[in-house]
Design an enzyme around this catalytic site. Structure first.
Site, PDB file in Angstrom:
ATOM      1  N   LYS A   1       1.309  -1.044  -0.253  1.00 49.09           N
ATOM      2  CA  LYS A   1      -0.150   0.045   0.057  1.00 49.09           C
ATOM      3  C   LYS A   1       0.653   1.435  -0.172  1.00 49.09           C
ATOM      4  O   LYS A   1       2.136   0.790  -0.087  1.00 49.09           O
ATOM      5  CB  LYS A   1      -0.923   0.195   1.074  1.00 49.09           C
ATOM      6  CG  LYS A   1      -2.179  -0.731   1.370  1.00 49.09           C
ATOM      7  CD  LYS A   1      -2.773  -0.833   1.603  1.00 49.09           C
ATOM      8  CE  LYS A   1      -5.127  -1.689   1.141  1.00 49.09           C
ATOM      9  NZ  LYS A   1      -5.635  -1.310   2.391  1.00 49.09           N
TER      10      LYS A   1
ATOM     11  N   ARG B 229      -4.367  -9.790   4.534  1.00 51.43           N
ATOM     12  CA  ARG B 229      -4.581  -9.592   3.352  1.00 51.43           C
ATOM     13  C   ARG B 229      -2.882  -9.068   2.695  1.00 51.43           C
ATOM     14  O   ARG B 229      -2.764  -7.918   2.482  1.00 51.43           O
ATOM     15  CB  ARG B 229      -5.595  -8.516   3.039  1.00 51.43           C
ATOM     16  CG  ARG B 229      -6.042  -8.523   1.396  1.00 51.43           C
ATOM     17  CD  ARG B 229      -7.318  -7.547   1.308  1.00 51.43           C
ATOM     18  NE  ARG B 229      -7.955  -7.483   0.222  1.00 51.43           N
ATOM     19  CZ  ARG B 229      -7.470  -7.124  -0.780  1.00 51.43           C
ATOM     20  NH1 ARG B 229      -7.179  -5.661  -0.494  1.00 51.43           N
ATOM     21  NH2 ARG B 229      -8.670  -6.980  -1.441  1.00 51.43           N
TER      22      ARG B 229
END
Length: 312
Positions: free
Chosen positions: A239, A273
């Site tokens: 991210k 995740r």
């Protein structure tokens, strides 16, 4: 000065209301294991792979490859979280349902679908999905009713924007406390609409309507999210907060993703995740072994009558 207590542990043990969860044929005990969730984006413009798994055969192949690489779970999405034009429920379902059907026919892996549309959730569950991953935090409360009726699990994620819209310059007085309050309120809403507590998972939403400083704070204080008593998911893979922290583009964020994942596990996360499944699997299983939850695959080093040379 006395030494450290023999019972001291370098990690947070969350007070889970229901440690053991059943997903189809799979049972997970979140009191002593971490589930690895692989990311499968059937979108032409996905954040990480730029559409590499948009084709149906590519999405199915990537899902089954993730299982072979150690994934406990595959999360299938047909619409990015990022702002953009709306996609009809029919078109979104056409993207995810065939993948769910193919993967569930070939494997017992846990399957979740990343959607905020109740109509897509209904079709996904009928196709074999065990979990609805709503990254909009029950923006449509009808989603909870759909999940409750089906018996599926529900992931409730913190985010502030309306689906697929911009939320400029988010501000928090105390991001972790505010995220925890939001999640607790949404959990209460879901339960009031019939979702049993043993079917609820929470996600603080790393980077979702948060800047890098906010997300680093959530990572550092993840224990306050896990303390709500529900299995907590950390979606940290590749991210922007990692890229901004380390000055790296998406292709170079693996080590930062794995490091952040371990920090979250030590703070009580029980689902990670991740995009890079094989590397994440080794990281998670090693962490489980250090925490005393997993036996080594084998024992050989210094186990014989004659010591072997150390490999240094």
């Amino acid at each position: 000065m006395p030494g450290p207590s023999a019972s001291a542990a370098p990690f947070f043990t969350p007070p889970l209301r229901h440690p053991v969860h059943q997903f189809g044929a799979t049972t997970l005990d979140f009191s002593r294991q971490v589930a690895l969730m692989a990311i499968i984006n059937r979108t032409p413009d996905s954040f990480y792979d730029g559409g590499a798994t948009f084709a149906l055969d590519a999405a199915v192949a990537a899902s089954l490859a993730a299982v072979d690489d150690g994934a406990d779970w595959v999360d299938i999405g047909g619409v990015p979280f990022a702002p953009g034009p709306a996609l009809s429920a029919e078109e979104e379902a056409e993207r995810v349902v065939p993948v769910i059907e193919a993967v569930s026919a070939a494997s017992n892996v846990i399957i979740s679908v990343d959607t905020f549309l109740p109509e897509v959730a209904v079709r996904s569950i009928a196709a074999g999905a065990h979990v609805i991953n709503d990254t909009t935090g029950l923006s449509n409360p009808e989603m909870a009713a759909v999940v409750a009726e089906s018996g599926a699990h529900l992931i409730i994620t913190h985010s502030l924007a309306k689906p697929r819209t911009i939320f400029p310059r988010p501000r928090y007085d105390d991001v972790v406390s505010e995220v925890a309050v939001f999640l607790n309120e949404k959990v209460e809403l879901a339960m009031s609409l019939g979702v049993p507590p043993e079917k609820i998972i929470i996600d603080p939403g790393h980077d979702l309507n948060k800047n890098t400083v906010h997300t680093l704070e959530i990572t550092r204080r993840f224990n306050e999210i896990a303390a709500l008593g529900f299995p907590s998911l950390a979606a940290v893979s590749n991210k922007d907060f990692i890229g901004e922290t380390l000055n790296q583009d998406k292709s170079a964020r693996l080590e930062g993703s794995l490091t952040t994942g371990v920090i979250c596990i030590l703070g009580g996360a029980r689902i990670l995740r991740m995009h890079n499944v094989a590397a994440a699997n080794s990281t998670i299983r090693m962490t489980e072994a250090v925490l005393g939850w997993r036996e080594p695959a084998y024992l050989k080093h210094n186990m014989g009558d004659v010591n072997e040379p150390a490999h240094i």
